[in-house]
Design a protein around this motif. Structure first.
Motif, PDB file in Angstrom:
ATOM      1  N   PRO A   1       0.859  -1.135  -0.007  1.00  0.00           N
ATOM      2  CA  PRO A   1       0.040  -0.029   0.002  1.00  0.00           C
ATOM      3  C   PRO A   1       0.950   1.363  -0.046  1.00  0.00           C
ATOM      4  N   TRP A   2       0.373   2.372  -0.744  1.00  0.00           N
ATOM      5  CA  TRP A   2       1.216   3.436  -0.735  1.00  0.00           C
ATOM      6  C   TRP A   2       0.122   4.615  -1.165  1.00  0.00           C
ATOM      7  N   SER A   3       0.645   5.780  -0.553  1.00  0.00           N
ATOM      8  CA  SER A   3      -0.308   7.160  -0.534  1.00  0.00           C
ATOM      9  C   SER A   3       0.730   8.227  -0.560  1.00  0.00           C
ATOM     10  N   VAL A   4       0.250   9.309  -1.188  1.00  0.00           N
ATOM     11  CA  VAL A   4       1.161  10.461  -1.392  1.00  0.00           C
ATOM     12  C   VAL A   4       0.159  11.831  -1.392  1.00  0.00           C
ATOM     13  N   THR A   5       0.330  12.623  -0.329  1.00  0.00           N
ATOM     14  CA  THR A   5      -0.715  13.629  -0.398  1.00  0.00           C
ATOM     15  C   THR A   5       0.369  14.998  -0.994  1.00  0.00           C
ATOM     16  N   TYR A   6      -0.280  15.828  -1.833  1.00  0.00           N
ATOM     17  CA  TYR A   6       0.254  17.068  -2.309  1.00  0.00           C
ATOM     18  C   TYR A   6      -0.295  18.201  -1.415  1.00  0.00           C
ATOM     19  N   ALA A   7       0.409  18.773  -0.486  1.00  0.00           N
ATOM     20  CA  ALA A   7      -0.413  19.782   0.255  1.00  0.00           C
ATOM     21  C   ALA A   7      -0.358  20.997  -0.447  1.00  0.00           C
ATOM     22  N   ASP A   8       0.600  21.508  -1.320  1.00  0.00           N
ATOM     23  CA  ASP A   8       0.585  22.646  -1.977  1.00  0.00           C
ATOM     24  C   ASP A   8       0.768  22.590  -3.394  1.00  0.00           C
ATOM     25  N   PRO A   9       0.173  21.954  -4.142  1.00  0.00           N
ATOM     26  CA  PRO A   9       0.455  21.449  -5.532  1.00  0.00           C
ATOM     27  C   PRO A   9       0.478  22.864  -6.441  1.00  0.00           C
ATOM     28  N   PRO A  10       1.163  22.625  -7.601  1.00  0.00           N
ATOM     29  CA  PRO A  10       1.313  23.700  -8.555  1.00  0.00           C
ATOM     30  C   PRO A  10      -0.037  23.976  -9.116  1.00  0.00           C
ATOM     31  N   PRO A  11      -0.220  25.029  -9.883  1.00  0.00           N
ATOM     32  CA  PRO A  11      -1.359  25.111 -10.671  1.00  0.00           C
ATOM     33  C   PRO A  11      -2.055  24.023 -11.616  1.00  0.00           C
ATOM     34  N   LEU A  12      -0.828  23.319 -12.351  1.00  0.00           N
ATOM     35  CA  LEU A  12      -1.540  22.145 -13.030  1.00  0.00           C
ATOM     36  C   LEU A  12      -0.438  21.034 -12.873  1.00  0.00           C
ATOM     37  N   THR A  13      -1.132  19.899 -12.602  1.00  0.00           N
ATOM     38  CA  THR A  13      -0.480  18.526 -12.529  1.00  0.00           C
ATOM     39  C   THR A  13      -0.865  17.765 -13.561  1.00  0.00           C
ATOM     40  N   VAL A  14      -0.087  16.954 -14.196  1.00  0.00           N
ATOM     41  CA  VAL A  14      -0.406  15.774 -15.141  1.00  0.00           C
ATOM     42  C   VAL A  14       0.126  14.407 -14.324  1.00  0.00           C
TER      43      VAL A  14
ATOM     44  N   ALA B   1      -4.603  12.011 -15.300  1.00  0.00           N
ATOM     45  CA  ALA B   1      -5.421  12.779 -14.622  1.00  0.00           C
ATOM     46  C   ALA B   1      -4.785  14.042 -14.877  1.00  0.00           C
ATOM     47  N   LEU B   2      -5.671  15.287 -14.937  1.00  0.00           N
ATOM     48  CA  LEU B   2      -5.164  16.574 -14.924  1.00  0.00           C
ATOM     49  C   LEU B   2      -5.882  17.158 -13.720  1.00  0.00           C
ATOM     50  N   VAL B   3      -4.949  17.666 -12.657  1.00  0.00           N
ATOM     51  CA  VAL B   3      -5.342  18.023 -11.527  1.00  0.00           C
ATOM     52  C   VAL B   3      -4.846  19.711 -11.432  1.00  0.00           C
ATOM     53  N   LYS B   4      -5.898  20.543 -10.992  1.00  0.00           N
ATOM     54  CA  LYS B   4      -5.703  21.775 -10.796  1.00  0.00           C
ATOM     55  C   LYS B   4      -5.304  22.029  -9.390  1.00  0.00           C
ATOM     56  N   GLY B   5      -4.287  22.959  -9.310  1.00  0.00           N
ATOM     57  CA  GLY B   5      -3.952  23.419  -7.959  1.00  0.00           C
ATOM     58  C   GLY B   5      -4.773  24.458  -7.429  1.00  0.00           C
ATOM     59  N   PRO B   6      -4.813  25.239  -6.186  1.00  0.00           N
ATOM     60  CA  PRO B   6      -3.801  24.746  -5.209  1.00  0.00           C
ATOM     61  C   PRO B   6      -4.476  23.724  -4.278  1.00  0.00           C
ATOM     62  N   GLY B   7      -5.531  23.192  -4.619  1.00  0.00           N
ATOM     63  CA  GLY B   7      -6.271  22.301  -3.511  1.00  0.00           C
ATOM     64  C   GLY B   7      -5.383  20.971  -3.288  1.00  0.00           C
ATOM     65  N   ARG B   8      -5.213  20.620  -1.989  1.00  0.00           N
ATOM     66  CA  ARG B   8      -4.492  19.536  -1.532  1.00  0.00           C
ATOM     67  C   ARG B   8      -5.481  18.448  -2.047  1.00  0.00           C
ATOM     68  N   HIS B   9      -4.645  17.270  -2.366  1.00  0.00           N
ATOM     69  CA  HIS B   9      -5.013  15.999  -3.109  1.00  0.00           C
ATOM     70  C   HIS B   9      -3.937  14.881  -2.790  1.00  0.00           C
ATOM     71  N   THR B  10      -4.556  13.617  -2.991  1.00  0.00           N
ATOM     72  CA  THR B  10      -3.754  12.481  -2.637  1.00  0.00           C
ATOM     73  C   THR B  10      -3.898  11.525  -3.820  1.00  0.00           C
ATOM     74  N   ILE B  11      -2.750  10.947  -4.082  1.00  0.00           N
ATOM     75  CA  ILE B  11      -2.718   9.739  -5.264  1.00  0.00           C
ATOM     76  C   ILE B  11      -2.435   8.632  -4.214  1.00  0.00           C
ATOM     77  N   ALA B  12      -3.070   7.713  -4.535  1.00  0.00           N
ATOM     78  CA  ALA B  12      -2.938   6.448  -3.607  1.00  0.00           C
ATOM     79  C   ALA B  12      -3.103   5.084  -4.352  1.00  0.00           C
ATOM     80  N   ASP B  13      -2.778   4.073  -3.781  1.00  0.00           N
ATOM     81  CA  ASP B  13      -3.127   2.645  -4.572  1.00  0.00           C
ATOM     82  C   ASP B  13      -4.593   2.499  -4.356  1.00  0.00           C
ATOM     83  N   ASP B  14      -5.204   2.901  -3.292  1.00  0.00           N
ATOM     84  CA  ASP B  14      -6.359   2.824  -3.118  1.00  0.00           C
ATOM     85  C   ASP B  14      -7.115   3.522  -1.998  1.00  0.00           C
ATOM     86  N   PRO B  15      -8.462   4.095  -2.321  1.00  0.00           N
ATOM     87  CA  PRO B  15      -8.931   5.150  -1.365  1.00  0.00           C
ATOM     88  C   PRO B  15      -8.891   4.832   0.197  1.00  0.00           C
TER      89      PRO B  15
END
Length: 329
Positions: free
Chosen positions: A26-39, A67-81
């Motif tokens: 299992p793995w999980s990474v949270t991006y607390a202050d991501p850039p304006p756009l992440t691919v 996935a195209l992710v707009k910042g600056p919202g905190r988001h998480t990428i993981a193997d499973d929710p």
């Protein structure tokens, strides 16, 4: 230059970063202050992506999804929710969920720009970060919801394969190669998203698909300072003035010169933010011979004078604190 290409060029502030992440569940990474756009793209295995707002649903990413992710919202990428928090990326550095920075020597770097180990069952992901900025960047981001998922497809797959093949290389010019390949993936993903039934597109994107209106938009973007009139634009695209004005307004949702003024104000706002050019120089650059007339138009569009706008931009600008190579993605 077409509108989307123009926005992509003008919105880029540099510092494009591309990383490969290899994680064994299992793995999980949270991006607390991501850039304006992440691919984010899954190359092997699957993953989930979600914003950390209360009630936000997780979205599944199958192999080769983007996935195209707009910042600056905190988001998480993981193997499973359901996977509990693993690490948090904050200000470009890796932290434990409870606090405390992960030592650089403790991070597994298996190849250039690659974090993790290629163990059986691992998920392989690509993550590209764009430091978009300014009003041009805002126009580009307005095309997307906070999280847009583009399913794997025959056009995006070859671009992802090429990016994956180049990510771990370390040859002369490699950063330039990766930045351009990431641009290719982004543009193909944007096209695919905009072609889907779920997309809520800005009027200019739909209008650009019309041959005549698209040509008119291209003319205004190529030479915004020219003294365009509706008649001149109509002549350039081979239509009568009345027919062109009606067609443009119907497709773009506003008259031609209203669109032109809005685009000029976008350019002016970014010039005031990013350069030391005088207000008079900015005015001439965007098509106003009279600085006073430009100031009136700018205040009408932005609610403040050009000088006050510039001061506010200086007061609120704060560089992102990042340490090159320190962040896993």
């Amino acid at each position: 230059m077409d509108v989307l290409s123009d926005l992509l060029v003008r919105a880029r502030a540099g510092n494009t970063r591309v990383r490969q992440l290899i994680q064994r569940p299992p793995w999980s990474v949270t991006y607390a202050d991501p850039p304006p756009l992440t691919v984010v793209a899954t190359l092997g295995g699957s993953a989930s992506a979600r914003f950390d707002d209360a009630g936000a649903a997780a979205v599944r990413l199958a192999p080769a999804d983007i996935a195209l992710v707009k910042g600056p919202g905190r988001h998480t990428i993981a193997d499973d929710p359901s996977t509990p928090p693993g690490f948090v990326i904050h200000r470009g550095r890796k932290h434990f969920p409870g606090g405390g920075e992960v030592a650089a020597q403790a991070q597994r770097i298996s190849a250039p720009r690659t974090y993790g180990d290629s163990l059986p069952g691992a998920t392989v992901m690509l993550r590209g970060a764009y430091e978009l900025h300014g009003d041009a960047g805002s126009r580009l981001l307005d095309m997307l919801p906070p999280l847009a998922v583009v399913p794997a497809g025959p056009r995006t797959q070859p671009a992802l394969d090429l990016l994956a093949a180049e990510i771990a290389r370390d040859e002369p010019g490699q950063d330039a190669v990766l930045a351009r390949l990431l641009d290719l993936v982004l543009v193909l993903a944007l096209r695919a998203w905009c072609a889907g039934p779920q997309a809520v597109l800005p009027a200019w994107y739909r209008a650009a698909e019309d041959p005549a209106v698209g040509d008119a938009l291209r003319l205004m973007h190529d030479d915004p300072a020219r003294r365009w009139t509706v008649a001149a634009l109509a002549t350039e695209v081979g239509m009568s003035r009345a027919a062109f004005a009606a067609r443009f307004t119907s497709l773009a949702g506003q008259p031609p010169l209203t669109y032109l003024t809005g685009w000029r104000m976008t350019l002016a706002a970014d010039l005031l933010r990013d350069t030391d050019a005088t207000v008079a120089t900015v005015a001439r650059t965007v098509g106003y011979d009279d600085a006073f007339a430009f100031s009136v138009a700018f205040k009408r569009a932005r609610g403040t004078s050009p000088s006050v706008w510039r001061r506010k931009c200086v007061d609120t600008s704060a560089p992102r604190a990042t340490r090159p190579g320190s962040e896993p993605g």
